[in-house]
Design an enzyme around this catalytic site. Structure first.
Site, PDB file in Angstrom:
ATOM      1  N   LYS A 124      34.099 -11.577   7.124  1.00  0.00           N
ATOM      2  CA  LYS A 124      33.681 -10.112   6.260  1.00  0.00           C
ATOM      3  C   LYS A 124      33.263  -9.094   7.031  1.00  0.00           C
ATOM      4  CE  LYS A 124      29.329 -10.948   4.968  1.00  0.00           C
ATOM      5  NZ  LYS A 124      28.099 -10.591   3.923  1.00  0.00           N
ATOM      6  N   LYS A 144      28.087  -5.679  10.306  1.00  0.00           N
ATOM      7  CA  LYS A 144      27.779  -4.666  11.055  1.00  0.00           C
ATOM      8  C   LYS A 144      27.342  -5.617  12.344  1.00  0.00           C
ATOM      9  CE  LYS A 144      23.608  -2.367  12.506  1.00  0.00           C
ATOM     10  NZ  LYS A 144      22.230  -2.687  13.101  1.00  0.00           N
ATOM     11  N   LYS A 160      13.934 -14.560  13.800  1.00  0.00           N
ATOM     12  CA  LYS A 160      13.971 -13.469  14.642  1.00  0.00           C
ATOM     13  C   LYS A 160      13.163 -13.113  16.042  1.00  0.00           C
ATOM     14  CE  LYS A 160      14.445 -10.010  10.719  1.00  0.00           C
ATOM     15  NZ  LYS A 160      13.850  -9.149   9.719  1.00  0.00           N
TER      16      LYS A 160
END
Ligand code: TRP
Length: 329
Positions: free
Chosen positions: A194, A197, A111
């Site tokens: 896969k 989002k 992050k």
């Protein structure tokens, strides 16, 4: 019966991958265990400190999970920020969480790389808040994906550390949980990997027919089979995998046979698949719209969830304060 806790990010809409994965998992667990599912709106501030419409995103996600089958009568479904006890437990746990271990967390490192201009303390202590979410209900099981395993391991550390420091076998250690093999992985339409989002390849439950058709018609394929009974390539296998979930068995068999005999036309396959996806998602989409417009129902669900969650949280917190040594005057 075991206590299960899991948090849901308010920033993501449900796509088919979530539906056949995490959501199916939740729906099954709510039948068998004491489940607490909540929307992690406090957590979302660590990456989106000034959201354009925080309430709107929470409402959307709540409506989507209800439409997908989460039952507020069977599980406790609540909003994280409706539980002040979790903020207090987070404060207390922070006193025994060390900068060094928090800085070493993979998700923190990821992050700060992603948002170098906003390396806030909430980001650093994200796993502490997550631990508070879990142990506030003394959960034994936490259904999470691979990306959350380290955070869950931290939650176990914090639980164990509390027990050792205050010499009380108080918090159980929460174990990761999933149905493993039974969990269906829905691939994306971009040839490999896969549906996700962040991959930008999702087909969302709220999407309308036109948008779904467009996405499916653009799906990656190959140049077609050239020999009888050729091994199916990954992009085509992916379409078959989705078909397996949303289409009738003989439809799937029909296209598999056509592939094996080299007569398949991918245009037909995609057309059929897009119609079957549309038919599958349409009732869910309608329910999302219906639930979202029913303010009274949503508010009842949220209030009921908060009440049930607070009952459990209050007991834990009272004992925690007692164990640490807080006494009323
Ligand atoms: N960190 C989780 C995610 O990003 C969400 C979450 C917050 C969570 N608190 C939790 C998951 C507690 C399980 C248990 O997906």
């Amino acid at each position: 019966m075991e206590t299960v806790v899991s948090g849901i990010r308010p920033t993501g809409n449900l796509h088919l991958g979530n539906y056949f994965g995490a959501v199916k998992n939740f729906i099954r667990m709510q039948q068998e265990q004491r489940c607490y599912f909540f929307i992690a709106d406090y957590h979302s501030l660590t990456t989106h400190p000034t959201p354009a419409d925080l309430h709107g995103s929470v409402k959307q996600v709540l409506a989507e999970y209800l439409a997908a089958g989460l039952d507020p009568e069977k599980s406790t479904l609540y909003i994280q920020s409706d539980l002040p006890e979790v903020a207090e437990l987070y404060l207390l746990l922070n006193m025994n969480a060390y900068i060094g271990e928090l800085e070493r967390t993979t998700s923190f490192k990821d992050k700060i790389r992603a948002q170098p201009d906003n390396v806030n303390a909430g980001l650093l202590t994200y796993p502490v808040l997550m631990a508070a979410d879990i142990i506030i209900h003394k959960a034994a099981k936490v259904p999470v994906g691979k990306d959350q395993e380290q955070n869950l391991e931290m939650a176990r550390h914090f639980a164990r550390r509390f027990n050792h420091m205050y010499k009380h076998e108080f918090f159980p250690e929460p174990a990761p949980f999933n149905f493993g093999q039974e969990l269906i992985k829905i691939p994306g339409l971009d040839g490999s990997g896969k549906m996700g989002k962040s991959e930008g390849n999702g087909i969302f439950l709220y999407e309308d027919a036109g948008s779904i058709r467009k996405k499916v018609m653009r799906a990656v394929t190959d140049s077609g089979p050239t020999a009888m009974d050729q091994v199916v390539s990954e992009p085509i296998q992916n379409l078959f995998t989705i078909m397996e979930q949303v289409s009738a068995p003989d439809t799937l068999q029909h296209f598999k046979d056509k592939y094996a005999s080299c007569e398949i036309r991918y245009g037909d396959l995609k057309k059929q698949l897009s119609e079957d996806i549309v038919n599958f998602t349409a009732p869910i989409r309608e329910r999302i719209i219906e639930i979202k417009s029913d303010e009274a129902y949503l508010s009842k669900v949220a209030r009921m969830g908060a009440e049930k969650a607070r009952e459990s949280a209050r007991v834990t917190l009272r004992e925690v304060r007692e164990i640490i040594g807080f006494r009323p005057f």
